[in-house]
Design a protein around this motif. Structure first.
Motif, mmCIF file in Angstrom:
data_model
loop_
_atom_site.group_PDB
_atom_site.id
_atom_site.type_symbol
_atom_site.label_atom_id
_atom_site.label_comp_id
_atom_site.label_asym_id
_atom_site.label_seq_id
_atom_site.Cartn_x
_atom_site.Cartn_y
_atom_site.Cartn_z
ATOM 1 N N UNK A 362 0.804 -1.113 -0.110
ATOM 2 C CA UNK A 362 -0.137 0.049 -0.152
ATOM 3 C C UNK A 362 0.886 1.455 -0.052
ATOM 4 N N UNK A 363 1.794 1.224 -0.946
ATOM 5 C CA UNK A 363 2.737 2.454 -0.954
ATOM 6 C C UNK A 363 1.971 3.612 -1.564
ATOM 7 N N UNK A 364 2.404 4.963 -1.173
ATOM 8 C CA UNK A 364 2.015 5.992 -1.999
ATOM 9 C C UNK A 364 3.130 7.062 -2.044
ATOM 10 N N UNK A 365 3.139 8.058 -2.726
ATOM 11 C CA UNK A 365 4.068 9.073 -2.933
ATOM 12 C C UNK A 365 4.172 9.527 -1.558
ATOM 13 N N UNK A 366 5.618 9.630 -1.118
ATOM 14 C CA UNK A 366 5.992 10.216 0.125
ATOM 15 C C UNK A 366 6.595 11.572 0.074
ATOM 16 N N UNK A 367 6.180 12.467 1.019
ATOM 17 C CA UNK A 367 6.845 14.000 1.191
ATOM 18 C C UNK A 367 8.247 13.727 2.026
ATOM 19 N N UNK A 368 9.232 14.541 1.816
ATOM 20 C CA UNK A 368 10.357 14.550 2.870
ATOM 21 C C UNK A 368 11.439 15.424 2.264
ATOM 22 N N UNK A 369 12.576 15.036 2.649
ATOM 23 C CA UNK A 369 13.865 15.748 2.107
ATOM 24 C C UNK A 369 15.159 14.760 1.844
ATOM 25 N N UNK A 370 15.677 15.450 1.224
ATOM 26 C CA UNK A 370 16.873 14.604 0.684
ATOM 27 C C UNK A 370 18.087 14.578 1.703
ATOM 28 N N UNK A 371 18.714 13.606 2.224
ATOM 29 C CA UNK A 371 19.682 13.566 2.915
ATOM 30 C C UNK A 371 21.166 13.186 2.020
ATOM 31 N N UNK A 372 21.649 14.446 1.467
ATOM 32 C CA UNK A 372 22.990 14.121 0.574
ATOM 33 C C UNK A 372 24.021 13.149 1.043
ATOM 34 N N UNK A 408 10.362 17.369 -1.140
ATOM 35 C CA UNK A 408 10.199 16.760 -2.383
ATOM 36 C C UNK A 408 9.335 15.593 -2.254
ATOM 37 N N UNK A 409 8.893 14.834 -3.160
ATOM 38 C CA UNK A 409 8.197 13.634 -3.274
ATOM 39 C C UNK A 409 8.886 12.799 -3.865
ATOM 40 N N UNK A 410 9.070 11.454 -3.234
ATOM 41 C CA UNK A 410 9.624 10.191 -3.684
ATOM 42 C C UNK A 410 8.646 9.206 -3.795
ATOM 43 N N UNK A 411 8.763 8.236 -4.700
ATOM 44 C CA UNK A 411 8.055 7.110 -4.792
ATOM 45 C C UNK A 411 8.886 5.638 -4.321
ATOM 46 N N UNK A 412 8.363 4.639 -3.761
ATOM 47 C CA UNK A 412 9.130 3.645 -3.498
ATOM 48 C C UNK A 412 8.958 2.568 -4.902
ATOM 49 N N UNK A 413 10.280 1.872 -5.330
ATOM 50 C CA UNK A 413 9.879 0.992 -6.328
ATOM 51 C C UNK A 413 10.170 -0.408 -5.808
#
Length: 953
Positions: A362-372, A408-413
């Motif tokens: 039940x994945x969805x697009x997730x909001x968050x931030x990049x940890x460079x 940013x928004x990221x999706x799990x593959x």
């Protein structure tokens, strides 16, 4: 042309019947290309009554990006798996002129409802030039399934046949530069067959990387395998997931249990699985440790295997956050897991298991931030979701410098066995972290609040302006414009749902009316406006903005019961005696004209005034007098009066930043309005249930299980008070008696704690449940009727009531209890997420307030005690926070906690009776002083930092 299939099948009764399936084929289905002169024009569809027409088709000269692989003008045609996995790419504004086959759409619909909805929305977007081609009914592209051919292979072949037909068909156009159709597939075998058949075919990655002018699209590519790309040379961390077929067999035989995976916000190495079905003794199963969690993600449907009883654990009271210093550092994870196993009280152990497989993601697009990444010019980075229940996600991006400090928004593959974190891809940049607009967008997305602008299809069903009440409307309504009706609401309220009146009758009794906006007059069943309203479910109130359930023309104008304008209403009118006993009840569609739109403070001022005696003031005094009697009756009957700290922000008129924060002050008039709304809801609930015992939409509040009260009972006992919980009445009476002359705030704290023990109130269909009781209100039946501008449940109740009194006609969905039950499920979800979004908005604005406030010392009371922390409430601000006693890079203070008796708390953590820090003992309800500052060291997870000032430790 007609094609048919004939086959025989055996019925349940054992009879053999012959079945003939007819399939109609046509020659006049257009290809959708604007330049084509061979096909009939693809005229916009007239629609099906819901305002959904067909978007324009493919462009005459494709305006998509230039591809180094295919410089000539071209259309794209993806197969099913590519559409399912690369929907983020297809949604990008750069990608245009795409042919979506009926074969592909049908497969997507069967496999993923969310992706199907997204691709339908893209097809409807005229700027994208996507065209849905009905290949299964076109004479030249329909194919039969061959003997021995699987359905999947047949569909793959049908897609290739359609691509070949398109290319041959477009060659016949009169254009000098022919348009080519490119087949996109990530299926190796399908691509090989396409190339053998002379079809130009690429993988999605090959095509996207050929778009030299749009390198940012590469970041949006999803990993194509189910588990994602494995880390080269990485050691196996997780056990293999058992295949779905074996999981289903195991669940059927009882070896495994199926349930919903719920990750912990406070401990990333712990989760619970809520088991589906009737296995009450195993309703919640604890899962602890990285390997036992086995790559499950919050809200996944999982299969869990119970461990032996001697391996069962208790929920941890330790707070553990994933610091993510080294994404493959498993040894430190094992050290943290050992912390979980220390000091376990065997009496509090719970059923414990391990995840053995995933039934549904039940994945969805997730909001968050990049940890460079610290590695220079690295492309692989970790993404940290805003929701602490979601693990970090590995993504590859060339935009790391640009995305640093952005939401940013990221999706799990996928999540390979040899990776500490799942793999994913970048989807969208929302804006700078900390920016008010960006953070509001994040909280709306994270809580799944539909907040896009209303579409033209929806707006097309609004009344045309200028609007007025017609003679036809007057025929079917009672004219109540002569009554002294008024509304009482919070300041600044524009969506006024309800108004009231009270007058004395000639026989000496009182007539009391509750008049509710007749929203169902404007929103008719099944149209686009109705579908959008039910999808939204509720209006969401944030600190600075309102996300309307219905368009503003209705919410703030035509439906809003503003003063001095004629409005359509649905009225509930009682005849009462002066003891507030109901003698008669009637319901009617009506027309009203409110004489005053008052705030709670203005209404209170009128009631208290020694000089005001006008009709509205007299009506308010009558209402207030009756409301006090009604409230006393409810409380005597066992209704609970609970407490929950609510805050109100005062905003700067120019910057719109919070400049003051106060707890909301409730007046008598708040209670007055509440009493009559409750009474109307109860009266309507009984009426619709009497008329529709199988189809009434009702609201219930289940009684909490006895264990929920442990925390309350023992906290009260620590102050030498007794709280009885065997019934709502006993609880209400014992709360009333729980007073301390030396500690006046104690009763409020007890009521706040009681609120935490409660279950969630829910909507349900009367034909699908037998327990109707509303525990908190001590009412045998209840519903929502009084707020149809902001709650869709009330619209359904209005429709049921209208049919019950003969004011409107029914429709099939209104008397389908299964569809109503499904609707209730959605409404319950929407209401829950709206509450969470509102809390998140308050938390964000609280942070903004303290950012300018600086360091503050305030009195607080301890609500919960944990092993390494206390949770405190600050009455002045209605603010809760956690004081931790362990900090990184500092010597850990000496901590001792009373382990003789644990209290089983809410939200899966343990409450301990006392915590001793450096010889200072802290207990529930102790008064302390805390230092409050905003900790913005982690820009994504900014939080209120609280440090104990008194007593000193």
């Amino acid at each position: 042309m007609l094609t048919s299939r004939t086959f025989v099948k055996r019925t349940r009764a054992g009879a053999v019947v012959k079945v003939v399936r007819e399939h109609y084929l046509r020659e006049d289905i257009p290809c959708g290309a604007a330049a084509c002169r061979l096909c009939p024009p693809a005229a916009p569809a007239a629609g099906n009554g819901n305002g959904k027409g067909k978007a324009p088709g493919l462009e005459a000269r494709p305006s998509g990006p230039a591809s180094s692989l295919c410089p000539a003008p071209h259309f794209l045609l993806p197969d099913t798996n590519l559409l399912l996995h690369q929907i983020d790419i297809l949604e990008d504004p750069v990608i245009k002129n795409v042919i979506v086959l009926q074969t592909v759409l049908q497969e997507v619909r069967n496999r993923s409802a969310p992706v199907y909805k997204r691709i339908r929305d893209v097809i409807q977007n005229p700027e994208k030039h996507f065209y849905s081609f009905t290949n299964e009914h076109h004479r030249e592209t329909y194919i039969e399934q061959m003997r021995g051919e699987t359905s999947n292979d047949r569909n793959d072949r049908a897609i290739r046949v359609a691509v070949k037909w398109y290319n041959e068909h477009l060659k016949k156009t009169e254009d000098e530069e022919k348009i080519q159709v490119i087949f996109l597939t990530n299926d190796r075998i399908n691509k090989e067959k396409a190339l053998e058949e002379g079809i130009t075919a690429y993988t999605c990655e090959e095509y996207i990387k050929s778009l030299a002018a749009n390198p940012e699209l590469v970041d949006r590519l999803a990993c194509v395998s189910d588990e994602g790309k494995e880390i080269e040379g990485g050691k196996i961390i997780f056990p293999e997931h058992i295949p779905l077929s074996k999981l289903q067999q195991g669940i059927k035989s009882g070896i495994y249990l199926q349930g919903t995976y719920r990750a912990s916000r406070e401990n990333y190495l712990e989760a619970t699985v809520w088991v589906h079905g009737d296995a009450e003794e195993n309703k919640e199963i604890i899962v602890q440790g990285l390997k036992h969690l086995n790559r499950a993600i919050h809200e996944d449907i999982v299969a869990v295997e119970l461990l032996a009883k001697d391996e069962w654990v208790a929920p941890s009271s330790v707070v553990l956050q994933d610091d993510g210093q080294n994404e493959e550092d498993i040894e430190s994870e094992e050290e943290k897991e050992n912390v979980l196993k220390t000091s376990v009280n065997k009496d509090m152990q719970r059923p414990t298991g391990k995840i053995v497989g995933i039934i549904k993601r039940n994945w969805r697009p997730y909001c968050g931030m990049l940890s460079k990444s610290q590695i220079k010019e690295a492309r692989r980075h970790l993404f940290t979701p805003a929701d602490r229940r979601i693990p970090r996600i590995r993504i590859e991006t060339r935009q790391a410098d640009t995305l640093d400090g952005q939401r940013i928004i990221v999706a799990i593959d996928g999540w390979p066995r040899n990776s500490r974190y799942p793999n994913g891809h970048f989807v969208k940049n929302l804006g700078s972290a900390g920016d008010k607009e960006t953070e509001t967008e994040v909280l709306l997305l994270e809580h799944d609040v539909p907040h896009q602008a209303f579409s033209q299809a929806v707006l097309s069903f609004l009344p045309k302006m200028p609007w007025s009440i017609t003679e036809e409307d007057m025929k079917h309504r009672e004219d109540l414009r002569h009554l002294n009706v008024c509304s009482v609401d919070p300041p600044g309220c524009t969506d006024i749902d309800d108004a009231l009146h009270c007058r004395e009758l000639e026989n000496g009794n009182l007539e009391v009316g509750v008049h509710i906006a007749d929203v169902s007059h404007f929103i008719r069943p099944g149209n686009a406006l109705d579908e959008e309203s039910v999808k939204r479910g509720t209006t969401v109130y944030l600190c600075e903005k309102r996300i309307d359930m219905v368009p503003e023309l209705l919410s703030s104008n035509l439906c809003s019961l503003r003063s001095n304008v004629d409005r359509l209403a649905f009225s509930c009118i009682w005849e009462m005696n002066h003891k507030a006993e109901i003698l008669k009840t009637r319901f009617t569609k009506s027309i009203i004209n409110s004489k005053a739109s008052l705030t709670y403070a203005e209404a209170q001022m009128r009631i208290d005034s020694a000089t005001m005696n006008d009709d509205i003031t007299t009506s308010l005094r009558g209402l207030n007098k009756l409301a006090k009697i009604l409230k006393k009756k409810r409380i005597d009957n066992g209704a609970l009066t609970l407490s929950s700290p609510e805050v109100r922000f005062h905003m700067d008129s120019e910057t719109h930043d919070p400049i003051d924060l106060q707890t909301k002050e409730l007046k008598e008039t708040n209670s007055m309005v509440e009493e009559f709304m409750l009474l109307a809801n109860i009266s309507v609930a009984q009426k619709i249930y009497d008329e529709f015992p199988e189809f009434a939409l009702l609201r219930k509040h289940p009684a909490p299980p006895p264990s929920n009260y442990d925390i309350l009972v023992k906290a009260a006992k620590s102050k030498n008070l007794e709280i009885k919980t065997d019934s709502a009445k006993a609880l209400a009476e014992s709360l009333d008696k729980a007073e301390s002359p030396t500690f006046p705030y104690l009763n409020t704290l007890l009521r706040i704690l009681t609120t935490r023990c409660m279950m969630q109130a829910v909507y349900f269909c009367s034909g699908m449940d037998s327990d109707f009781h509303h525990y908190g209100l001590a009412s045998p039946i209840y519903t929502h009727f009084t707020s149809p501008i902001r709650r869709y449940a009330d619209i359904i109740v209005h429709r049921l009531l209208a049919v019950a009194i003969g004011a409107d006609s029914t429709y099939p969905e209104l008397t389908d209890k299964h569809k109503l039950a499904e609707m209730c499920k959605n409404l319950n979800y929407r209401h829950k997420m709206a509450q969470y979004a509102q809390r998140a908005s308050v938390a964000f604005h609280t942070q903004l307030f303290f950012k300018t406030k600086g360091v503050v010392n305030e009195d607080a009371y301890i609500l919960f005690v944990r092993k390494n922390a206390i949770v405190v409430l600050i009455p002045k601000y209605g603010l809760e926070g956690t004081v931790f006693f362990e900090e990184k890079d500092k010597p850990t203070p000496k901590l001792e906690y009373n382990n003789d008796e644990y209290l089983y708390g809410i939200c899966w953590y343990f409450q301990v009776p006392s915590l001793t820090v450096e010889d200072t003992t802290l207990r529930v309800f102790d008064k302390v002083k805390v230092n409050i500052t905003l900790d913005d060291s982690n820009i994504q997870h900014q939080k209120m930092r609280m440090v104990l000032v008194e007593p000193k430790v």
